[in-house]
Motif scaffolding. Sequence first.
Motif, PDB file in Angstrom:
ATOM      1  N   ALA A 148       0.833  -1.196   0.000  1.00  0.00           N
ATOM      2  CA  ALA A 148       0.000   0.000   0.000  1.00  0.00           C
ATOM      3  C   ALA A 148       0.866   1.245   0.000  1.00  0.00           C
ATOM      4  CB  ALA A 148      -0.923   0.007   1.221  1.00  0.00           C
ATOM      5  N   TYR A 151      -1.412   4.185  -4.032  1.00  0.00           N
ATOM      6  CA  TYR A 151      -2.241   3.194  -4.695  1.00  0.00           C
ATOM      7  C   TYR A 151      -1.971   1.825  -4.082  1.00  0.00           C
ATOM      8  CZ  TYR A 151      -1.654   6.942  -8.175  1.00  0.00           C
ATOM      9  OH  TYR A 151      -1.584   8.151  -8.797  1.00  0.00           O
ATOM     10  N   LEU A 152      -2.862   0.905  -4.327  1.00  0.00           N
ATOM     11  CA  LEU A 152      -2.592  -0.489  -4.005  1.00  0.00           C
ATOM     12  C   LEU A 152      -1.624  -1.034  -5.044  1.00  0.00           C
ATOM     13  CD1 LEU A 152      -3.395  -2.916  -2.177  1.00  0.00           C
ATOM     14  CD2 LEU A 152      -5.097  -3.503  -3.919  1.00  0.00           C
ATOM     15  N   LEU A 175     -11.105  -2.307  -4.847  1.00  0.00           N
ATOM     16  CA  LEU A 175     -10.282  -1.191  -4.410  1.00  0.00           C
ATOM     17  C   LEU A 175     -11.054  -0.280  -3.472  1.00  0.00           C
ATOM     18  CD1 LEU A 175      -8.468  -0.251  -7.746  1.00  0.00           C
ATOM     19  CD2 LEU A 175      -7.587  -1.623  -5.852  1.00  0.00           C
ATOM     20  N   PHE A 180      -8.948   2.588  -1.801  1.00  0.00           N
ATOM     21  CA  PHE A 180      -8.046   2.908  -2.905  1.00  0.00           C
ATOM     22  C   PHE A 180      -8.881   3.251  -4.136  1.00  0.00           C
ATOM     23  CE2 PHE A 180      -5.469  -0.165  -0.436  1.00  0.00           C
ATOM     24  CZ  PHE A 180      -4.337   0.610  -0.224  1.00  0.00           C
TER      25      PHE A 180
END
Length: 269
Positions: A148, A151-152, A175, A180
């Motif tokens: 993490a 963004y993922l 997400l 996210f």
Amino acid sequence: MHLKLWQIDAFANKPLEGNPAAVVPLETWLEAELMQAIARENNLSETAFFVKTGDGRYDLRWFTPRGEVDLCGHATLGSAAVLFEELEPALNSVRFATRSGELVVTRGADGLTMTLPSDPPAPFAAPSGYAEAIGEALGTIPPRELFAARYLVGVWDDPKTIRDMKGCGEIAALLRQQNFWGMAVTAAGDENYDFVSRFFAPDKGVPEDPVTGSSHTILTPFWAERLGKKTMKARQVSPRGGDLTVTDDGARTVLAGKCALYMKGEIFV
């Protein structure tokens, strides 16, 4: 009102490669709603707007078709290309004041170089079954690791897995569950690249971004540590694709690439 517009393919050696960005110079800021409407009309992953504040200094903002974002690398590079090639040819460097701090772009014989704040990722403690759901949503096997940052980030073992993904699939809802709106997928490289990646942001109106500067502020420190290398050659293996030379410079990530002019025109609003 008439506004000038340039469309620049960033991280591209020629038009129709890399990541297209619209660039709109302004004398003064427009209402955010109007800039958003222009970005929605352009329907590119980002439209950049800038206002001159001094010699070689500009305020810069970026809009996707669905909202303003805090950082965009390719549209920053595209904005600098417009300044260097069209509006301020005497400049060799430009400083942009942005939501993510000051971004500096310089030009040289081999293209443009840009520094962005690094965003090293941390291991992500995913809920049970989340990695498997990610793999299913993307139509592939689960990622080996999840991290993490802004963004993922999903990490796979085989670059072919990244290349073979059909697109963002049903990733948006997953997400959203973890707060996210974007996901970078990555693996160690092939074909003389150090690493490869793709980037999906469907909730911002960008199902897949062709070449993403901001994701490389995460991937560069990640792969620099994994590979024991400071400067690397990266490939974003989207359908358009694009090449970047990336350097881990501690608190900053240095991205280098070329830009190609695709189109210039005028907006009537």
